[in-house]
Design a protein around this motif. Structure first.
Motif, PDB file in Angstrom:
ATOM      1  N   ARG A  10      76.789  43.142  88.264  1.00 28.39           N
ATOM      2  CA  ARG A  10      77.522  44.176  87.520  1.00 28.39           C
ATOM      3  C   ARG A  10      77.918  45.323  88.445  1.00 28.39           C
ATOM      4  O   ARG A  10      78.997  45.893  88.350  1.00 28.39           O
ATOM      5  CB  ARG A  10      76.677  44.721  86.357  1.00 28.39           C
ATOM      6  N   ARG A  11      77.001  45.671  89.369  1.00 29.58           N
ATOM      7  CA  ARG A  11      77.282  46.783  90.284  1.00 29.58           C
ATOM      8  C   ARG A  11      78.486  46.449  91.170  1.00 29.58           C
ATOM      9  O   ARG A  11      79.359  47.298  91.406  1.00 29.58           O
ATOM     10  CB  ARG A  11      76.039  47.085  91.121  1.00 29.58           C
ATOM     11  N   ALA A  12      78.552  45.226  91.660  1.00 33.06           N
ATOM     12  CA  ALA A  12      79.698  44.819  92.488  1.00 33.06           C
ATOM     13  C   ALA A  12      80.990  44.927  91.669  1.00 33.06           C
ATOM     14  O   ALA A  12      82.027  45.390  92.162  1.00 33.06           O
ATOM     15  CB  ALA A  12      79.496  43.393  92.993  1.00 33.06           C
ATOM     16  N   GLN A  13      80.921  44.535  90.402  1.00 34.50           N
ATOM     17  CA  GLN A  13      82.114  44.622  89.546  1.00 34.50           C
ATOM     18  C   GLN A  13      82.524  46.080  89.319  1.00 34.50           C
ATOM     19  O   GLN A  13      83.716  46.391  89.285  1.00 34.50           O
ATOM     20  CB  GLN A  13      81.860  43.919  88.213  1.00 34.50           C
ATOM     21  N   GLU A  14      81.518  46.959  89.183  1.00 36.94           N
ATOM     22  CA  GLU A  14      81.823  48.382  88.992  1.00 36.94           C
ATOM     23  C   GLU A  14      82.517  48.964  90.228  1.00 36.94           C
ATOM     24  O   GLU A  14      83.431  49.779  90.106  1.00 36.94           O
ATOM     25  CB  GLU A  14      80.548  49.187  88.669  1.00 36.94           C
ATOM     26  N   VAL A  15      82.067  48.539  91.410  1.00 37.71           N
ATOM     27  CA  VAL A  15      82.715  49.024  92.643  1.00 37.71           C
ATOM     28  C   VAL A  15      84.183  48.586  92.652  1.00 37.71           C
ATOM     29  O   VAL A  15      85.088  49.380  92.937  1.00 37.71           O
ATOM     30  CB  VAL A  15      81.989  48.507  93.910  1.00 37.71           C
ATOM     31  N   ALA A  16      84.420  47.339  92.298  1.00 35.89           N
ATOM     32  CA  ALA A  16      85.810  46.843  92.278  1.00 35.89           C
ATOM     33  C   ALA A  16      86.654  47.665  91.304  1.00 35.89           C
ATOM     34  O   ALA A  16      87.785  48.051  91.613  1.00 35.89           O
ATOM     35  CB  ALA A  16      85.830  45.360  91.904  1.00 35.89           C
ATOM     36  N   LYS A  17      86.097  47.961  90.138  1.00 36.03           N
ATOM     37  CA  LYS A  17      86.838  48.763  89.160  1.00 36.03           C
ATOM     38  C   LYS A  17      87.128  50.157  89.685  1.00 36.03           C
ATOM     39  O   LYS A  17      88.224  50.689  89.484  1.00 36.03           O
ATOM     40  CB  LYS A  17      86.014  48.898  87.866  1.00 36.03           C
ATOM     41  N   SER A  18      86.126  50.761  90.329  1.00 38.49           N
ATOM     42  CA  SER A  18      86.361  52.127  90.793  1.00 38.49           C
ATOM     43  C   SER A  18      87.430  52.150  91.887  1.00 38.49           C
ATOM     44  O   SER A  18      88.194  53.109  91.976  1.00 38.49           O
ATOM     45  CB  SER A  18      85.057  52.809  91.224  1.00 38.49           C
ATOM     46  N   LEU A  19      87.513  51.076  92.683  1.00 43.08           N
ATOM     47  CA  LEU A  19      88.579  51.031  93.698  1.00 43.08           C
ATOM     48  C   LEU A  19      89.950  50.847  93.033  1.00 43.08           C
ATOM     49  O   LEU A  19      90.928  51.482  93.420  1.00 43.08           O
ATOM     50  CB  LEU A  19      88.316  49.910  94.702  1.00 43.08           C
ATOM     51  N   LEU A  20      90.004  50.000  92.009  1.00 41.49           N
ATOM     52  CA  LEU A  20      91.279  49.811  91.283  1.00 41.49           C
ATOM     53  C   LEU A  20      91.768  51.149  90.729  1.00 41.49           C
ATOM     54  O   LEU A  20      92.968  51.459  90.788  1.00 41.49           O
ATOM     55  CB  LEU A  20      91.097  48.846  90.104  1.00 41.49           C
ATOM     56  N   GLU A  21      90.831  51.927  90.195  1.00 37.93           N
ATOM     57  CA  GLU A  21      91.223  53.201  89.585  1.00 37.93           C
ATOM     58  C   GLU A  21      91.561  54.247  90.636  1.00 37.93           C
ATOM     59  O   GLU A  21      92.541  54.970  90.510  1.00 37.93           O
ATOM     60  CB  GLU A  21      90.117  53.701  88.656  1.00 37.93           C
ATOM     61  N   ALA A  22      90.735  54.299  91.688  1.00 33.43           N
ATOM     62  CA  ALA A  22      90.960  55.321  92.717  1.00 33.43           C
ATOM     63  C   ALA A  22      92.338  55.143  93.350  1.00 33.43           C
ATOM     64  O   ALA A  22      93.020  56.117  93.657  1.00 33.43           O
ATOM     65  CB  ALA A  22      89.876  55.241  93.776  1.00 33.43           C
TER      66      ALA A  22
END
Ligand SMILES: Nc1ncnc2c1ncn2[C@@H]1O[C@H](COP(=O)(O)OP(=O)(O)O)[C@@H](O)[C@H]1O
Ligand SMILES: [Mg+2]
Length: 379
Positions: free
Chosen positions: A233-245
């Motif tokens: 889940r943490r890896a997925q959260e990092v991917a999401k935060s990069l998409l948003e950033a």
């Protein structure tokens, strides 16, 4: 938010490789027209395209004709000059935009912008001149990996620095080009996450895959990764935060190193679909290429849920080095796999020619299936 780009529209792809080809196959399946811009004579994506704009990536007249002809533009190859992409973006939407491309074209910019989002990376230092080597030895140390800042792929343009004595020679080995000096990470494993963000801001993230490389080239990917839930889940959260950033509209892939202590370090970002995501074509409700079509067209994203588990084994040119000069396709297809070939012509060693996908109830079963099928190819 602009209106969605609907089937019947023309989707433009910068780059003519297999990622463009598989995007084009999904686009056509959904009723879109597909045009490729690539300098090569017969790139594998052009074989399935409505039109091949054959020109160099900085040919403004050809870029103008391409922009006129299509409704939206994406890329499958991150080394399209950012200036060309910026220019195209003034005429037609380019998704993802020049911003993500610019960050991922240069390893120092890439790691710097990843860190700005709060994600972790290996310690690194930019190498521009010989005196930077001494600083790198002092601040990052050895063992290290020295990589050219631009144009590296499949381990090309990188070398190990074993000790301080080797620093000068290592820089020599990569041509004394602008580079990044990275601490060598004693990772427990490598994983990656493919994720998409639509023009509406909706996001969809695939399960992380466990990736196994041979000679710096991806060999086998299996998803879901066998890591604990919390880490996945943490890896997925990092991917999401990069998409948003980066306000990405499209698909990206984040490659991670997983440390023994559970830390996740971002290694590399691909501003596009990724080889480790190929298993989603047959194992996910919506594969990464259909997802890319949906994302850049502003349509609802598809489900990333896996049908159990999936695995992918790459087929490199050396698979053609058999006594008959061709892999034993019939033997491989006795197994429950899907064959994807890129129609590339000459099978050179190390060249990505295709892959095998399988889905199965468990990751182990899916992995065994693609490995058994690939072994059968060699019979
Ligand atoms: N800092 C590092 N520490 C340990 N291994 C590394 C490091 N950087 C790269 N590698 C290994 O080399 C592979 C390729 O490096 P990467 O930076 O992903 O470049 P590319 O995929 O563009 O060739 C990685 O998948 C990993 O196996
Ligand atoms: Mg990589």
């Amino acid at each position: 938010v602009s209106a969605p780009i609907l089937p019947g529209a023309r989707l433009g792809m910068l780059g003519g490789g297999q990622l463009g080809r598989m995007f084009g196959l999904s686009a056509r399946a959904m009723g879109y027209r597909f045009e490729v811009f690539a300098p090569e004579a017969n790139p594998c994506a052009a074989a399935i395209a409505d039109r091949h704009h054959r020109a160099s990536f900085d040919d403004r007249d050809a870029l103008a004709a391409f922009a006129d002809s299509v409704d939206v533009i994406t890329f499958e190859f991150e080394n399209v000059p950012a200036s060309s992409v910026e220019w195209l973006a003034e005429h037609k939407p380019v998704r993802p935009g020049a911003r993500l491309l610019h960050a991922t074209q240069h390893r120092v910019r890439e790691k710097t912008s990843v860190r700005e989002t709060g994600a972790l990376t290996a310690d690194f230092l930019a190498i521009r001149e010989a005196s930077d080597l001494a600083r790198a030895l002092e601040e990052v140390g050895t063992p290290a990996i020295l990589k050219t800042a631009t144009f590296g792929y499949d381990g090309k343009g990188q070398t190990r620095v074993r000790s301080a004595d080797d620093a000068e020679a290592a820089w020599e080995r990569i041509g004394r080009r602008e580079a990044i000096w990275e601490a060598l990470i004693p990772f427990e494993r490598e994983i990656s996450v493919v994720a998409a963000r639509s023009a509406t801001g909706e996001m969809a993230v695939y399960e992380p895959s466990d990736n196994h490389h041979v000679d710096h080239i991806l060999d086998v990917s299996v998803a879901p990764s066998s890591l604990p839930d919390a880490l996945r889940r943490r890896a997925q959260e990092v991917a999401k935060s990069l998409l948003e950033a980066w306000e990405v509209v499209g698909v990206l892939c984040v490659e991670f190193f997983v440390l023994e202590d559970g830390r996740l370090l971002v290694n590399e970002i691909a501003p596009r679909t990724h080889n480790s995501g190929h298993l989603t074509m047959d194992a996910a409700q919506c594969g990464q290429f259909e997802q890319q079509v949906r994302a850049i067209c502003g349509l609802p994203l598809g489900s990333t849920a896996l049908r159990g588990a999936g695995a992918m084994a790459n087929l490199l040119g050396q698979e053609w080095e058999t006594s008959s000069g061709a892999p034993n396709w019939s033997a491989a297809l006795e197994h429950a796999v899907h064959l994807h070939l890129y129609d590339k012509g000459e099978a050179r060693p190390g060249r990505k020619m295709g892959h095998l996908n399988a889905s199965a109830p468990t990751p182990e079963a899916a992995r065994e299936c693609v490995l058994a099928a690939r072994q059968a190819l060699r019979s």
